[in-house]
Design a protein around this motif. Structure first.
Motif, short mmCIF file in Angstrom:
data_model
loop_
_atom_site.label_atom_id
_atom_site.label_comp_id
_atom_site.label_asym_id
_atom_site.label_seq_id
_atom_site.Cartn_x
_atom_site.Cartn_y
_atom_site.Cartn_z
N GLN A 61 0.82 -1.21 0.00
CA GLN A 61 0.00 0.00 0.00
C GLN A 61 0.86 1.27 0.00
O GLN A 61 0.60 2.21 -0.75
CB GLN A 61 -0.92 0.00 1.22
N LYS A 62 1.89 1.26 0.84
CA LYS A 62 2.77 2.43 0.92
C LYS A 62 3.50 2.65 -0.42
O LYS A 62 3.58 3.78 -0.92
CB LYS A 62 3.79 2.23 2.04
N GLY A 63 4.02 1.56 -1.00
CA GLY A 63 4.73 1.68 -2.27
C GLY A 63 3.82 2.13 -3.40
O GLY A 63 4.19 3.01 -4.19
N LEU A 64 2.65 1.56 -3.48
CA LEU A 64 1.72 1.92 -4.54
C LEU A 64 1.23 3.37 -4.40
O LEU A 64 1.05 4.07 -5.39
CB LEU A 64 0.53 0.96 -4.55
N THR A 65 1.04 3.80 -3.16
CA THR A 65 0.64 5.20 -2.93
C THR A 65 1.72 6.15 -3.43
O THR A 65 1.43 7.14 -4.11
CB THR A 65 0.37 5.44 -1.43
N SER A 121 0.28 11.81 -15.42
CA SER A 121 -0.35 10.59 -15.91
C SER A 121 -1.87 10.69 -15.75
O SER A 121 -2.37 11.06 -14.68
CB SER A 121 0.15 9.37 -15.13
N CYS A 122 -2.58 10.36 -16.80
CA CYS A 122 -4.05 10.41 -16.73
C CYS A 122 -4.63 9.06 -16.33
O CYS A 122 -5.81 8.97 -15.99
CB CYS A 122 -4.62 10.85 -18.08
N GLU A 123 -3.81 8.02 -16.38
CA GLU A 123 -4.28 6.68 -16.02
C GLU A 123 -3.12 5.92 -15.41
O GLU A 123 -2.03 5.88 -15.98
CB GLU A 123 -4.80 5.96 -17.26
N VAL A 124 -3.36 5.30 -14.25
CA VAL A 124 -2.34 4.53 -13.56
C VAL A 124 -2.91 3.13 -13.34
O VAL A 124 -3.96 2.98 -12.71
CB VAL A 124 -1.95 5.16 -12.21
N ILE A 125 -2.21 2.12 -13.86
CA ILE A 125 -2.73 0.76 -13.82
C ILE A 125 -1.72 -0.16 -13.13
O ILE A 125 -0.52 -0.15 -13.45
CB ILE A 125 -3.01 0.22 -15.24
N PHE A 126 -2.23 -0.97 -12.21
CA PHE A 126 -1.39 -1.90 -11.46
C PHE A 126 -1.78 -3.33 -11.82
O PHE A 126 -2.96 -3.66 -11.96
CB PHE A 126 -1.59 -1.67 -9.95
N ASP A 127 -0.78 -4.17 -11.95
CA ASP A 127 -1.02 -5.58 -12.28
C ASP A 127 -1.63 -6.31 -11.09
O ASP A 127 -1.05 -6.33 -10.00
CB ASP A 127 0.30 -6.24 -12.67
N GLY A 128 -2.80 -6.90 -11.28
CA GLY A 128 -3.41 -7.66 -10.20
C GLY A 128 -4.90 -7.41 -10.12
O GLY A 128 -5.51 -6.84 -11.03
N ASN A 129 -5.49 -7.80 -8.99
CA ASN A 129 -6.93 -7.67 -8.82
C ASN A 129 -7.32 -6.82 -7.63
O ASN A 129 -8.49 -6.75 -7.26
CB ASN A 129 -7.59 -9.06 -8.69
N THR A 130 -6.34 -6.17 -6.99
CA THR A 130 -6.66 -5.28 -5.87
C THR A 130 -5.79 -4.03 -5.94
O THR A 130 -4.63 -4.10 -6.33
CB THR A 130 -6.45 -5.98 -4.51
N ASN A 131 -6.40 -2.90 -5.56
CA ASN A 131 -5.64 -1.63 -5.57
C ASN A 131 -5.17 -1.24 -4.18
O ASN A 131 -4.72 -0.12 -3.96
CB ASN A 131 -6.47 -0.51 -6.19
N GLN A 163 -7.58 4.89 -4.00
CA GLN A 163 -8.65 5.36 -4.87
C GLN A 163 -8.11 5.77 -6.23
O GLN A 163 -7.07 6.43 -6.33
CB GLN A 163 -9.36 6.54 -4.22
N ASN A 164 -8.81 5.36 -7.28
CA ASN A 164 -8.50 5.69 -8.68
C ASN A 164 -7.30 4.94 -9.25
O ASN A 164 -6.97 5.14 -10.43
CB ASN A 164 -8.30 7.20 -8.87
N LEU A 165 -6.65 4.11 -8.45
CA LEU A 165 -5.62 3.23 -9.01
C LEU A 165 -6.32 2.06 -9.68
O LEU A 165 -7.01 1.28 -9.01
CB LEU A 165 -4.67 2.73 -7.92
N GLN A 166 -6.19 1.95 -10.99
CA GLN A 166 -6.86 0.88 -11.72
C GLN A 166 -6.06 -0.42 -11.60
O GLN A 166 -4.85 -0.39 -11.39
CB GLN A 166 -7.02 1.27 -13.18
N THR A 167 -6.74 -1.53 -11.74
CA THR A 167 -6.08 -2.83 -11.71
C THR A 167 -6.39 -3.61 -12.98
O THR A 167 -7.43 -3.39 -13.62
CB THR A 167 -6.51 -3.66 -10.48
N LEU A 168 -5.51 -4.50 -13.32
CA LEU A 168 -5.68 -5.33 -14.51
C LEU A 168 -5.11 -6.71 -14.23
O LEU A 168 -3.89 -6.86 -14.05
CB LEU A 168 -4.98 -4.70 -15.72
N ILE A 169 -5.97 -7.71 -14.15
CA ILE A 169 -5.52 -9.07 -13.92
C ILE A 169 -4.68 -9.55 -15.10
O ILE A 169 -5.04 -9.33 -16.26
CB ILE A 169 -6.73 -10.01 -13.70
N LYS A 170 -3.54 -10.15 -14.80
CA LYS A 170 -2.56 -10.56 -15.82
C LYS A 170 -2.13 -9.38 -16.68
O LYS A 170 -1.88 -9.51 -17.88
CB LYS A 170 -3.11 -11.70 -16.67
N GLY A 171 -2.05 -8.23 -16.03
CA GLY A 171 -1.69 -7.01 -16.75
C GLY A 171 -0.32 -7.05 -17.37
O GLY A 171 -0.06 -6.40 -18.38
N ASP A 172 0.60 -7.85 -16.77
CA ASP A 172 1.96 -7.93 -17.32
C ASP A 172 1.99 -8.61 -18.68
O ASP A 172 2.98 -8.51 -19.40
CB ASP A 172 2.92 -8.62 -16.35
#
Length: 201
Positions: free
Chosen positions: A89-93, A104-114, A118-127
């Motif tokens: 959480q600290k690192g992603l923040t 950046s207008c869009e920030v996406i993290f690999d996985g299923n939880t942010n 708030q507003n951090l998007q996630t994408l399963i198998k994003g890598d």
């Protein structure tokens, strides 16, 4: 003005030794097609040499095309003290705010939880689906690999250079024989593990 995007991924979350690394890659949309031409793929699809070569290509491209990357790491001691989720959480923040600071207008993290950001998007198998997340996965994994290779020199009995801190059969066997060393995550509970009476830590 072209939109700017950010992809984030981590390496080392599933390890029982060494640091957690979280990387972000930020790039303008108009540069992404040329970035994709580098042949960037999910780091898990590449061997060590291929990853290191791709890491150099990614960094060279970002330097010459006004892209940005950032890598954070949390040590085994920090993970034991605060817990893995808090470190994530600290690192992603930090990386999310870094991305916003760089427009950046869009920030996406690999996985299923942010992790509650708030507003951090996630994408399963994003890598394997998003080029910027794939690039971040390579940077994070290379950082993790290099760390564990250096630790292997300090603690050769654990063979860190081979398993990179993951709980393989060999790694578990070495822990049973030698106990934990200072870079093991001691808050992790390993089933059927009997430590020796003497311990390196």
């Amino acid at each position: 003005m072209h939109k700017i995007f950010c992809g984030i991924d981590e390496a080392g979350r599933g390890c029982i030794a060494g640091s957690l690394f979280i990387a972000a890659v930020i790039l303008s949309h108009d540069k992404i097609d040329r970035f994709r031409a580098l042949g960037i793929r999910d780091s898990k699809q590449l061997n060590y040499k291929e990853r290191m070569n791709k890491k150099d290509s990614i960094n060279d491209f970002l330097r010459s095309n006004h892209g940005i990357s950032m890598i954070l790491n949390f040590s085994a001691q920090e993970i034991d003290k605060y817990g893995l989720s808090k470190c994530m959480q600290k690192g992603l923040t930090t990386l999310y705010n870094f991305a916003l600071t760089n427009q950046s207008c869009e920030v996406i993290f690999d996985g299923n939880t942010n992790f509650g950001i708030q507003n951090l998007q996630t994408l399963i198998k994003g890598d394997s689906k998003n080029i910027l997340i794939a690039a971040a996965s390579i940077l994070a994994k290379c950082a993790k690999d290099c760390e564990m290779i250096e630790y292997d020199k300090l603690f050769p009995q654990y063979e860190f250079k081979n398993h990179k801190g993951y709980l393989t059969a060999i790694h578990k066997e070495r822990i049973k024989k030698y106990g934990y060393c200072e870079i093991h995550r001691k808050s992790y509970h390993i089933k059927n593990l009997e430590l020796p009476t003497t311990n390196l830590f």
